[in-house]
Scaffold this motif. Structure first.
Motif, PDB file in Angstrom:
ATOM      1  N   VAL A 121       0.861  -1.182   0.000  1.00  0.00           N
ATOM      2  CA  VAL A 121       0.000   0.000   0.000  1.00  0.00           C
ATOM      3  C   VAL A 121       0.901   1.237   0.000  1.00  0.00           C
ATOM      4  O   VAL A 121       1.764   1.379   0.873  1.00  0.00           O
ATOM      5  N   LEU A 122       0.732   2.107  -0.973  1.00  0.00           N
ATOM      6  CA  LEU A 122       1.455   3.373  -0.991  1.00  0.00           C
ATOM      7  C   LEU A 122       0.664   4.417  -0.195  1.00  0.00           C
ATOM      8  O   LEU A 122      -0.571   4.409  -0.202  1.00  0.00           O
ATOM      9  N   VAL A 123       1.389   5.312   0.459  1.00  0.00           N
ATOM     10  CA  VAL A 123       0.785   6.431   1.187  1.00  0.00           C
ATOM     11  C   VAL A 123       1.394   7.713   0.629  1.00  0.00           C
ATOM     12  O   VAL A 123       2.609   7.910   0.697  1.00  0.00           O
ATOM     13  N   ASP A 124       0.567   8.569   0.059  1.00  0.00           N
ATOM     14  CA  ASP A 124       1.084   9.777  -0.574  1.00  0.00           C
ATOM     15  C   ASP A 124       1.274  10.903   0.452  1.00  0.00           C
ATOM     16  O   ASP A 124       1.002  10.717   1.647  1.00  0.00           O
ATOM     17  N   PRO A 125       1.773  12.088   0.045  1.00  0.00           N
ATOM     18  CA  PRO A 125       2.094  13.147   1.008  1.00  0.00           C
ATOM     19  C   PRO A 125       0.904  13.616   1.834  1.00  0.00           C
ATOM     20  O   PRO A 125      -0.251  13.438   1.459  1.00  0.00           O
ATOM     21  N   GLN A 126       1.223  14.254   2.965  1.00  0.00           N
ATOM     22  CA  GLN A 126       0.190  14.782   3.834  1.00  0.00           C
ATOM     23  C   GLN A 126      -0.293  16.150   3.353  1.00  0.00           C
ATOM     24  O   GLN A 126       0.458  16.895   2.719  1.00  0.00           O
ATOM     25  N   TYR A 127      -1.530  16.440   3.665  1.00  0.00           N
ATOM     26  CA  TYR A 127      -2.089  17.771   3.421  1.00  0.00           C
ATOM     27  C   TYR A 127      -1.739  18.627   4.626  1.00  0.00           C
ATOM     28  O   TYR A 127      -2.300  18.468   5.704  1.00  0.00           O
ATOM     29  N   SER A 128      -0.775  19.515   4.438  1.00  0.00           N
ATOM     30  CA  SER A 128      -0.332  20.390   5.526  1.00  0.00           C
ATOM     31  C   SER A 128       0.244  21.652   4.901  1.00  0.00           C
ATOM     32  O   SER A 128       0.593  21.660   3.713  1.00  0.00           O
ATOM     33  N   PRO A 129       0.343  22.750   5.661  1.00  0.00           N
ATOM     34  CA  PRO A 129       0.768  24.021   5.074  1.00  0.00           C
ATOM     35  C   PRO A 129       2.097  23.970   4.334  1.00  0.00           C
ATOM     36  O   PRO A 129       2.242  24.569   3.266  1.00  0.00           O
ATOM     37  N   ARG A 130       3.079  23.250   4.866  1.00  0.00           N
ATOM     38  CA  ARG A 130       4.378  23.186   4.204  1.00  0.00           C
ATOM     39  C   ARG A 130       4.299  22.475   2.853  1.00  0.00           C
ATOM     40  O   ARG A 130       5.113  22.744   1.956  1.00  0.00           O
ATOM     41  N   VAL A 131       3.366  21.570   2.715  1.00  0.00           N
ATOM     42  CA  VAL A 131       3.206  20.835   1.450  1.00  0.00           C
ATOM     43  C   VAL A 131       2.332  21.613   0.477  1.00  0.00           C
ATOM     44  O   VAL A 131       2.655  21.750  -0.707  1.00  0.00           O
ATOM     45  N   THR A 132       1.231  22.165   0.980  1.00  0.00           N
ATOM     46  CA  THR A 132       0.293  22.850   0.081  1.00  0.00           C
ATOM     47  C   THR A 132       0.821  24.190  -0.424  1.00  0.00           C
ATOM     48  O   THR A 132       0.266  24.750  -1.370  1.00  0.00           O
ATOM     49  N   GLU A 133       1.900  24.697   0.172  1.00  0.00           N
ATOM     50  CA  GLU A 133       2.496  25.914  -0.376  1.00  0.00           C
ATOM     51  C   GLU A 133       3.257  25.631  -1.674  1.00  0.00           C
ATOM     52  O   GLU A 133       3.727  26.561  -2.341  1.00  0.00           O
ATOM     53  N   ARG A 134       3.351  24.359  -2.032  1.00  0.00           N
ATOM     54  CA  ARG A 134       3.932  23.941  -3.302  1.00  0.00           C
ATOM     55  C   ARG A 134       2.868  23.146  -4.071  1.00  0.00           C
ATOM     56  O   ARG A 134       3.021  21.944  -4.302  1.00  0.00           O
ATOM     57  N   PRO A 135       1.783  23.787  -4.447  1.00  0.00           N
ATOM     58  CA  PRO A 135       0.616  23.062  -4.964  1.00  0.00           C
ATOM     59  C   PRO A 135       0.878  22.277  -6.245  1.00  0.00           C
ATOM     60  O   PRO A 135       0.367  21.165  -6.406  1.00  0.00           O
ATOM     61  N   GLU A 136       1.662  22.832  -7.150  1.00  0.00           N
ATOM     62  CA  GLU A 136       1.890  22.130  -8.417  1.00  0.00           C
ATOM     63  C   GLU A 136       2.674  20.841  -8.205  1.00  0.00           C
ATOM     64  O   GLU A 136       2.310  19.778  -8.720  1.00  0.00           O
ATOM     65  N   SER A 137       3.743  20.924  -7.420  1.00  0.00           N
ATOM     66  CA  SER A 137       4.554  19.744  -7.149  1.00  0.00           C
ATOM     67  C   SER A 137       3.775  18.708  -6.352  1.00  0.00           C
ATOM     68  O   SER A 137       3.838  17.504  -6.631  1.00  0.00           O
ATOM     69  N   ALA A 138       3.021  19.166  -5.339  1.00  0.00           N
ATOM     70  CA  ALA A 138       2.246  18.244  -4.512  1.00  0.00           C
ATOM     71  C   ALA A 138       1.192  17.522  -5.340  1.00  0.00           C
ATOM     72  O   ALA A 138       1.023  16.298  -5.229  1.00  0.00           O
ATOM     73  N   SER A 139       0.474  18.269  -6.187  1.00  0.00           N
ATOM     74  CA  SER A 139      -0.565  17.660  -7.012  1.00  0.00           C
ATOM     75  C   SER A 139       0.024  16.633  -7.975  1.00  0.00           C
ATOM     76  O   SER A 139      -0.526  15.529  -8.154  1.00  0.00           O
ATOM     77  N   LYS A 140       1.150  16.966  -8.568  1.00  0.00           N
ATOM     78  CA  LYS A 140       1.778  16.032  -9.495  1.00  0.00           C
ATOM     79  C   LYS A 140       2.253  14.771  -8.788  1.00  0.00           C
ATOM     80  O   LYS A 140       2.115  13.656  -9.311  1.00  0.00           O
ATOM     81  N   MET A 141       2.814  14.934  -7.576  1.00  0.00           N
ATOM     82  CA  MET A 141       3.280  13.780  -6.815  1.00  0.00           C
ATOM     83  C   MET A 141       2.123  12.846  -6.474  1.00  0.00           C
ATOM     84  O   MET A 141       2.226  11.617  -6.625  1.00  0.00           O
ATOM     85  N   VAL A 142       1.014  13.430  -6.022  1.00  0.00           N
ATOM     86  CA  VAL A 142      -0.154  12.621  -5.669  1.00  0.00           C
ATOM     87  C   VAL A 142      -0.656  11.832  -6.883  1.00  0.00           C
ATOM     88  O   VAL A 142      -0.936  10.634  -6.805  1.00  0.00           O
ATOM     89  N   LYS A 143      -0.754  12.499  -8.020  1.00  0.00           N
ATOM     90  CA  LYS A 143      -1.259  11.839  -9.229  1.00  0.00           C
ATOM     91  C   LYS A 143      -0.317  10.749  -9.712  1.00  0.00           C
ATOM     92  O   LYS A 143      -0.753   9.663 -10.120  1.00  0.00           O
ATOM     93  N   LEU A 144       0.992  11.010  -9.668  1.00  0.00           N
ATOM     94  CA  LEU A 144       1.948  10.022 -10.165  1.00  0.00           C
ATOM     95  C   LEU A 144       2.002   8.785  -9.271  1.00  0.00           C
ATOM     96  O   LEU A 144       2.105   7.660  -9.758  1.00  0.00           O
TER      97      LEU A 144
END
Length: 330
Positions: free
Chosen positions: A227-250
């Motif tokens: 089971v893979l677990v993708d990044p957490q939704y938190s301020p430090r992550v969401t301040e990089r929305p493009e990278s975070a969204s791409k990581m989640v999708k990939l």
């Protein structure tokens, strides 16, 4: 909704903790850092009676000042012990609104649990697997998950190995994949990955390729569920929305390609905030990145529910493909 900052320690720590509060304690730099960011304990409304092993605050040998210090120490222990026992009483742990689709079966680990055979689960990842931000090692997500599964299957021999190392991502994890995952011969691997790659501005495509390579290596030598677990939704992550969204999708794409499960932590935590109206500070500590006791506990609870659901499917003779997602609002 008012802000809530969960905190807790197990009740059996009461006596030694009270003693520790009466003397200076030397902390290692790493421990001191963890303590510095841990949420402070709220005052318990109706503290439980003091443990029998605690020294009496009314002892004739104690001065008034000593009695006051002892009483405060005991009160502190009772506060945090009570908080540990009712972590979901103020903010319940609910699945994302809008319904939850089954993650897909975890046939290997589920079959072993049904058969009553020993089960080994490896939690592989970085600091949110190691438990940075939890007030005690008891409250990191692997230990929370182990407790839930042992309560559900009290006669089962269940081992959950915490192979989390803070600061790592796929490149570093691949170096220890053989020793800390494959050589352990696990029945289930829960691989939390991608957050540090987002924070470092690493190419999500490179991370996805390494994760796919790692899954291929695990699958080549055994039949462990993954089971893979993708990044957490938190301020430090969401301040990089493009990278975070791409990581989640990939990572979702890799899970589908390799026919493994995925727990979409990013979407689950976003649901807590946006749909369940839970303040971010109620599940993320003050560093804006790591989860707190409640966050780890709810994450573990929802993940454990998926495992328990998979066992039920196996008992009913149902084998849902692993690439059917759980909590997938995307």
């Amino acid at each position: 909704m008012s802000s809530f900052r969960p905190f807790g320690l197990t009740a059996w720590l009461a006596a030694p903790m009270a003693a520790a509060l009466l003397m200076p304690v030397s902390l290692s730099p790493a421990r001191a850092q963890a303590v510095a960011v841990a949420p402070t304990a709220p005052r318990a409304a109706n503290p439980a009676p003091a443990p029998q092993t605690m020294p009496a605050a009314t002892s004739q040998q104690e001065s008034p000042d000593q009695r006051g210090l002892t009483a405060r120490a005991i009160d502190k222990v009772k506060q945090v012990a009570k908080s540990a026992g009712d972590i979901f009483s103020r903010v319940p742990c609910l699945p994302p609104k809008g319904g939850a689709k089954p993650m897909g079966s975890l046939p290997h680990v589920a079959s072993k649990l049904v058969a009553g055979k020993p089960v080994v689960i490896v939690a592989f990842g970085s600091s949110s697997t190691a438990g940075f931000g939890a007030s005690s090692p008891d409250f990191n997500y692997p230990n929370r998950l182990a407790g839930q599964l042992r309560r559900q299957y009290p006669t089962a021999d269940i081992t959950v190995v915490n192979a989390g190392v803070g600061g790592e991502d796929a490149p570093e994890m691949m170096k220890r994949l053989q020793k800390e995952v494959i050589d352990v011969h696990p029945d289930l691997v829960i691989w939390q990955v991608g957050t540090n790659a987002v924070l470092r501005n690493l190419d999500p495509t490179d991370t996805a390729k390494l994760v796919e390579e790692g899954i291929t290596r695990i699958q080549a030598v055994g039949d462990a569920d993954i089971v893979l677990v993708d990044p957490q939704y938190s301020p430090r992550v969401t301040e990089r929305p493009e990278s975070a969204s791409k990581m989640v999708k990939l990572l979702g794409h890799v899970a589908e390609l390799r026919h493994v499960g995925i727990f979409p932590r990013f979407e689950v935590m976003r649901d807590w905030h946006e749909k369940q109206a839970i303040p971010v500070e109620s599940f993320v500590i003050s560093d804006g990145l790591h989860m707190n006791d409640w966050g780890y506990a709810c994450f573990a609870q929802l993940l454990g529910d998926d495992i328990i659901r998979s066992v039920g499917q196996i008992k009913l003779g149902v084998n849902v493909p692993a690439d059917v997602r759980t909590y997938r609002p995307m």
